[in-house]
Write an enzyme that holds these catalytic residues in place. Structure first.
Site, PDB file in Angstrom:
ATOM      1  N   LYS A 187       0.820  -1.219   0.000  1.00  8.43           N
ATOM      2  CA  LYS A 187       0.000   0.000   0.000  1.00  8.43           C
ATOM      3  C   LYS A 187       0.849   1.263   0.000  1.00  8.43           C
ATOM      4  CE  LYS A 187      -2.142  -1.512   3.697  1.00  8.43           C
ATOM      5  NZ  LYS A 187      -1.639  -2.915   3.733  1.00  8.43           N
TER       6      LYS A 187
ATOM      7  N   GLY B 266      10.364  -7.527  11.576  1.00  3.21           N
ATOM      8  CA  GLY B 266      11.478  -8.304  11.037  1.00  3.21           C
ATOM      9  C   GLY B 266      11.188  -9.796  10.958  1.00  3.21           C
TER      10      GLY B 266
ATOM     11  N   SER C 105       2.713  -3.877 -10.430  1.00  3.42           N
ATOM     12  CA  SER C 105       4.023  -3.479  -9.915  1.00  3.42           C
ATOM     13  C   SER C 105       5.045  -4.536 -10.312  1.00  3.42           C
ATOM     14  CB  SER C 105       3.979  -3.336  -8.400  1.00  3.42           C
ATOM     15  OG  SER C 105       5.260  -3.025  -7.890  1.00  3.42           O
TER      16      SER C 105
ATOM     17  N   GLY D  13       3.767  -1.190   8.655  1.00  4.00           N
ATOM     18  CA  GLY D  13       5.071  -0.865   8.101  1.00  4.00           C
ATOM     19  C   GLY D  13       4.929  -0.662   6.609  1.00  4.00           C
TER      20      GLY D  13
ATOM     21  N   GLN E 167      -2.594  -2.529   7.526  1.00  7.85           N
ATOM     22  CA  GLN E 167      -2.901  -3.952   7.615  1.00  7.85           C
ATOM     23  C   GLN E 167      -3.687  -4.396   6.366  1.00  7.85           C
ATOM     24  OE1 GLN E 167      -3.703  -2.037  10.815  1.00  7.85           O
ATOM     25  NE2 GLN E 167      -1.536  -2.325  11.056  1.00  7.85           N
TER      26      GLN E 167
END
Length: 419
Positions: A9, A293, A404, A33, A215
């Site tokens: 996003k 991570g 993309s 993130g 999210q």
């Protein structure tokens, strides 16, 4: 986001921002993130809208967001190092809720107590903050300017400490609390607005606004794979409650999905690949959480889940991310339905998805097995990729207008107009 988050996003918002006047983030918190990559540099945003890098565009953190002052300040300081004057183009809704240090403690204590039943929390204090919001105990951004702020903070902190006593959990927030108070002082230097009035004034003024969610739809507290969900409404409807705008003002709904599927944390994932293929997908896609991570679980695209997400969001345009990650595969599988434990077939997500194991029904397509680097036009794409896109469109009944082909903001193929 039409999957379990991490769809890309941030990149899309960044790419679309020049066509808009305002970017408004409507829910979630630093558990998000959003990764943007341009000029060879990777940027990760957690709370700040992904339009912040574009000059002359206003950004709003809406009332549906929960904000951790410490994370927020760190994010702002990193942006300042990149030459971005955050204070110039960012406003924060006074009604957005604050994440306290004790919210993080509660989150960690609760998750630790669940043992094997962990939901996969990011441990950022998101859930407990939304619980205080709905329990009518929360602290909001606007409260930091009130003379009674400290007494309100202390009352909520003591409530949290009392709650933590039900767990066998040791903690010390002394250092973090001081850092939090310093960050609150930093926060006071930002423009705070009554977001709902501000948004509607911008709409009346004819401004073009892009609402940014965090999210993914399958993590929505109402419509996701409950209880393995986040604590907010991640669907398009959340833009209304998270920004204070009426449903009639929603125009286009851009649904973003990966050419495959990923999930972080626990919960059902019918097409998950727990083998060498899944590991290859993870490495090729750099599928490690930008916030935690943690390695993401990887699998083939799931059309029943995708169609479900499209339905509840009212998607008008589709955007497919990370097509380049599938470059390495000779064969690509697409889940078109589920086989239930009793042998019956369905193309709907069953209510009991978290309690039963469904078997994906796959269609097999030929991979393109070549690089997509430098491809900017649809007619440059390999025939196998255009066949993959056509197959998805035939099942989704909506065109895929944006593909993309790499992490950089320039690596994309646009068919028609998105705005």
């Amino acid at each position: 986001g039409l999957q379990w988050g991490d769809e890309g996003k941030g990149k899309i918002v960044d790419v679309l921002t020049p066509q808009y006047d305002i970017i408004a983030r409507f829910q979630g918190g630093p558990n998000a993130g959003h990764t943007l990559e341009f000029e060879g540099i990777k940027h990760v945003l957690h709370t700040i809208p992904s339009g912040i890098f574009r000059e002359g565009v206003l950004n709003l953190i809406g009332n549906g967001v929960v904000l951790d002052p410490i994370t927020f300040r760190m994010e702002c300081e990193r942006l300042k190092e990149s030459g971005v004057d955050v204070k110039k183009n960012l406003s924060i809704s006074r009604k957005a809720h604050l994440i306290l240090p004790t919210h993080r403690v509660l989150d960690a204590a609760s998750e630790a107590s669940k043992g094997a039943g962990k939901i996969g929390s990011t441990l950022k204090g998101i859930g407990p903050t939304y619980m205080d919001k709905t329990g009518r105990n929360g602290l909001r951004i606007g409260d930091v300017l009130l003379p009674e702020f400290m007494s309100r903070y202390e009352a909520l902190k003591q409530k949290h400490i009392h709650l933590v006593k039900q767990y066998d959990f040791e903690f010390d927030i002394t250092a973090q609390e001081q850092e939090w108070m310093d960050a609150v002082e930093y926060l006071r230097g930002f423009t705070m607005v009554d977001g709902e009035y501000w948004m509607n004034e911008q709409i009346l003024a004819g401004k073009k606004i892009l609402a940014e969610g965090a999210q993914g739809s399958l993590l929505d507290v109402d419509f996701g794979t409950y209880p393995f969900v986040t604590s907010s409404n991640t669907t398009a409807a959340g833009a209304c409650t998270g920004l204070g705008v009426a449903p009639k003002n929603i125009g286009e709904v851009f649904g973003i999905f990966k050419a495959y599927a990923t999930r972080v944390g626990s919960g059902p994932f019918p097409t998950e690949l727990e083998d060498e293929v899944g590991e290859r997908m993870r490495q090729e896609g750099r599928e490690f959480g930008s916030t935690t991570g943690r390695p993401r679980r990887c699998g083939w695209i799931d059309l029943p889940a995708l169609k479900y997400a499209m339905m509840i969001n009212g998607v008008t345009q589709l955007i497919m991310m990370k097509a380049d990650v599938l470059n390495i595969f000779e064969e690509i599988l697409v889940c078109t339905g589920y086989e239930m434990p009793d042998g019956s077939l369905t193309d709907q997500i069953p209510f009991e998805i978290t309690d039963i194991k469904v078997k994906p029904v796959y269609a097999s397509l030929k991979g393109w097995h070549c690089s997509l680097e430098g491809m900017r036009n649809f007619d440059q794409l390999p025939a196998e990729l255009t066949a993959y896109i056509a197959f998805l469109e035939s099942h989704l009944n909506l065109p895929i207008n944006f593909i993309s082909t790499g992490p950089d903001r320039e690596a994309c193929v646009l068919r028609g107009s998105l705005a």
